[in-house]
Design a protein around this motif. Structure first.
Motif, PDB file in Angstrom:
ATOM      1  N   LEU A  90       0.804  -0.848  -0.169  1.00 48.49           N
ATOM      2  CA  LEU A  90       0.254   0.324   0.149  1.00 48.49           C
ATOM      3  C   LEU A  90       0.698   1.113  -0.187  1.00 48.49           C
ATOM      4  N   ILE A  91       2.237   1.453   0.755  1.00 40.43           N
ATOM      5  CA  ILE A  91       3.029   2.206   0.946  1.00 40.43           C
ATOM      6  C   ILE A  91       3.688   2.746  -0.133  1.00 40.43           C
ATOM      7  N   GLU A  92       4.030   1.074  -0.624  1.00 42.03           N
ATOM      8  CA  GLU A  92       4.779   1.493  -2.107  1.00 42.03           C
ATOM      9  C   GLU A  92       4.036   1.989  -3.038  1.00 42.03           C
ATOM     10  N   THR A  93       2.871   1.944  -3.622  1.00 38.63           N
ATOM     11  CA  THR A  93       1.746   2.239  -4.067  1.00 38.63           C
ATOM     12  C   THR A  93       1.489   3.941  -4.013  1.00 38.63           C
ATOM     13  N   TYR A  94       1.379   4.344  -2.388  1.00 40.27           N
ATOM     14  CA  TYR A  94       0.951   6.247  -2.953  1.00 40.27           C
ATOM     15  C   TYR A  94       2.874   6.226  -2.906  1.00 40.27           C
ATOM     16  N   SER A  95       3.615   5.556  -2.586  1.00 36.63           N
ATOM     17  CA  SER A  95       4.970   6.875  -2.604  1.00 36.63           C
ATOM     18  C   SER A  95       5.312   6.100  -3.947  1.00 36.63           C
ATOM     19  N   ALA A  96       4.970   5.668  -4.672  1.00 37.21           N
ATOM     20  CA  ALA A  96       5.366   5.907  -6.837  1.00 37.21           C
ATOM     21  C   ALA A  96       4.300   6.665  -6.592  1.00 37.21           C
ATOM     22  N   GLU A  97       2.954   7.251  -6.511  1.00 42.46           N
ATOM     23  CA  GLU A  97       2.207   7.909  -7.132  1.00 42.46           C
ATOM     24  C   GLU A  97       2.180   9.518  -6.613  1.00 42.46           C
ATOM     25  N   PHE A  98       2.375   9.516  -5.408  1.00 44.38           N
ATOM     26  CA  PHE A  98       2.625  10.568  -4.751  1.00 44.38           C
ATOM     27  C   PHE A  98       4.405  11.601  -5.231  1.00 44.38           C
ATOM     28  N   GLY A  99       4.469  10.301  -5.930  1.00 40.13           N
ATOM     29  CA  GLY A  99       6.425  10.596  -5.959  1.00 40.13           C
ATOM     30  C   GLY A  99       6.060  11.435  -7.642  1.00 40.13           C
ATOM     31  N   ARG A 100       5.448  10.722  -8.693  1.00 41.81           N
ATOM     32  CA  ARG A 100       5.144  11.088  -9.349  1.00 41.81           C
ATOM     33  C   ARG A 100       4.355  12.729  -9.403  1.00 41.81           C
ATOM     34  N   CYS A 101       3.612  13.192  -8.456  1.00 40.57           N
ATOM     35  CA  CYS A 101       3.282  14.351  -8.322  1.00 40.57           C
ATOM     36  C   CYS A 101       4.204  15.717  -7.608  1.00 40.57           C
ATOM     37  N   ARG A 102       5.835  14.647  -7.580  1.00 38.47           N
ATOM     38  CA  ARG A 102       6.659  15.706  -6.528  1.00 38.47           C
ATOM     39  C   ARG A 102       6.312  15.915  -5.426  1.00 38.47           C
ATOM     40  N   THR A 103       6.032  14.730  -4.500  1.00 35.42           N
ATOM     41  CA  THR A 103       4.732  15.540  -3.438  1.00 35.42           C
ATOM     42  C   THR A 103       5.797  14.155  -2.437  1.00 35.42           C
ATOM     43  N   MET A 104       6.334  15.019  -1.054  1.00 34.76           N
ATOM     44  CA  MET A 104       6.934  13.758  -0.450  1.00 34.76           C
ATOM     45  C   MET A 104       5.708  13.323   1.008  1.00 34.76           C
ATOM     46  N   ILE A 105       5.671  12.775   0.922  1.00 29.67           N
ATOM     47  CA  ILE A 105       4.627  11.665   2.370  1.00 29.67           C
ATOM     48  C   ILE A 105       5.872  10.991   3.625  1.00 29.67           C
ATOM     49  N   GLY A 106       4.828  10.479   4.690  1.00 29.29           N
ATOM     50  CA  GLY A 106       5.892   9.811   6.024  1.00 29.29           C
ATOM     51  C   GLY A 106       4.814   9.438   6.037  1.00 29.29           C
ATOM     52  N   GLN A 107       4.944   8.167   6.286  1.00 29.97           N
ATOM     53  CA  GLN A 107       4.230   6.754   7.208  1.00 29.97           C
ATOM     54  C   GLN A 107       4.398   7.091   8.369  1.00 29.97           C
ATOM     55  N   VAL A 108       2.959   7.128   8.938  1.00 29.73           N
ATOM     56  CA  VAL A 108       2.724   7.100  10.372  1.00 29.73           C
ATOM     57  C   VAL A 108       1.882   5.677  11.437  1.00 29.73           C
ATOM     58  N   LEU A 109       2.690   4.683  11.759  1.00 34.12           N
ATOM     59  CA  LEU A 109       1.173   3.439  12.518  1.00 34.12           C
ATOM     60  C   LEU A 109       1.283   4.149  13.554  1.00 34.12           C
TER      61      LEU A 109
END
Ligand code: GLU
Length: 280
Positions: A90-109
């Motif tokens: 899930l987070i890999e998919t988000y990372s790839a798609e937000f990366g395409r938009c040049r937006t950094m993400i952080g994972q918080v569990l």
């Protein structure tokens, strides 16, 4: 970006919550195109100066897919293991798609128990503040290895409310697979329509609302857990929008104040947002 009925500065902090049913396709697999559209919308809001936190389920659904399980597992240990395996995907998919938009993400569990403890609560607040200050979008899920609350009851609706309170959010957009809160059961009454605004959530409304109000199957929440979350948010002076996460541009429109689904907001808060008061 223009705002219709609300001022962008007053909606600085936004929590967007997406459930498993909304994130997955008919085969129950995580829908990458949908994640791409979420990444586009949240990145647009981020660039416009909003601070956005995404609370996303979907770990169990992704894990099920990877494990080749056709139905949702029934025993808790398998659900938790599926979440552990699926969270990576899930987070890999988000990372790839937000990366395409040049937006950094952080994972918080997180779990609610982390937030019950003053020290870990303060650490989490500081981390969220810094992640938002750095311009990234934190993506939150329940830490399903150590807690089972959202697996059992909420599909992250409660967690989204807790996070919104913790970061002092101005609005929570709950993306679901129905158009909003209906005035009657739309499966039984073809004339049922979506309630556009609510200023309070009465106990009898909660009692009448089905726990499995939206499509059952992948997630564990229903309309009731969304209303319970909205009630907690009302008490904390935070507005909630319940809307169909599959509608085009729905998150941006909801934040810009264009009518979407059901808008839940007390009259006091409506006044602060420069909106007309409503009869409850
Ligand atoms: N944390 C779980 C997930 O991400 C909650 C949702 C569920 O029960 O399916 O999958």
């Amino acid at each position: 970006m223009t705002t219709a009925t609300t001022d962008k500065r007053e909606l600085k902090r936004i929590v967007v919550k997406v459930g498993s049913n909304t994130l997955t396709n008919d085969a129950g697999a995580v829908d990458r195109r949908y994640i791409a559209s979420l990444a586009d919308q949240l990145s647009e809001l981020n660039r416009a100066g909003h601070q956005v936190v995404l609370v996303s389920s979907g770990a169990i659904a992704a894990g099920r897919e990877l494990l080749g399980l056709t139905a949702r597992p029934k025993d808790m240990a398998t659900l938790q293991a599926a979440a552990s395996i699926g969270q990576v995907e899930l987070i890999e998919t988000y990372s790839a798609e937000f990366g395409r938009c040049r937006t950094m993400i952080g994972q918080v569990l997180l779990t609610r128990y982390d937030l019950d403890n003053r020290h870990s609560y303060n650490h989490a607040v500081n981390t969220f503040d810094k992640l938002l200050e750095l311009g990234s979008i934190p993506i939150v899920n329940e830490n399903d290895t150590v807690a089972i609350d959202e697996i059992n009851f909420g599909d992250n609706d409660t967690l989204a409310a807790l996070v919104a309170e913790m970061i002092g959010a101005d609005i929570v957009v709950i993306l679901t697979d129905v158009a909003g809160l209906y005035d009657d059961d739309p499966n039984l009454n073809p004339d049922a329509s979506v309630v556009p605004c609510l200023t309070e959530i009465a106990d009898d409304l909660l009692a009448e609302t089905s726990a499995g109000g939206d499509a059952a199957g992948l997630g564990s929440g229903g309309m009731r857990s969304k209303l319970q979350a909205a009630k907690v948010l009302l008490d904390a002076d935070i507005a909630t929008v319940l809307c169909n996460g599959r509608d085009a541009n729905v998150v941006v429109d909801a934040v810009e104040g264009k009518p979407q689904g059901t808008f839940i907001c007390s009259n006091e808060l409506r006044k602060k947002l420069g909106m007309n008061e409503l009869g409850s």
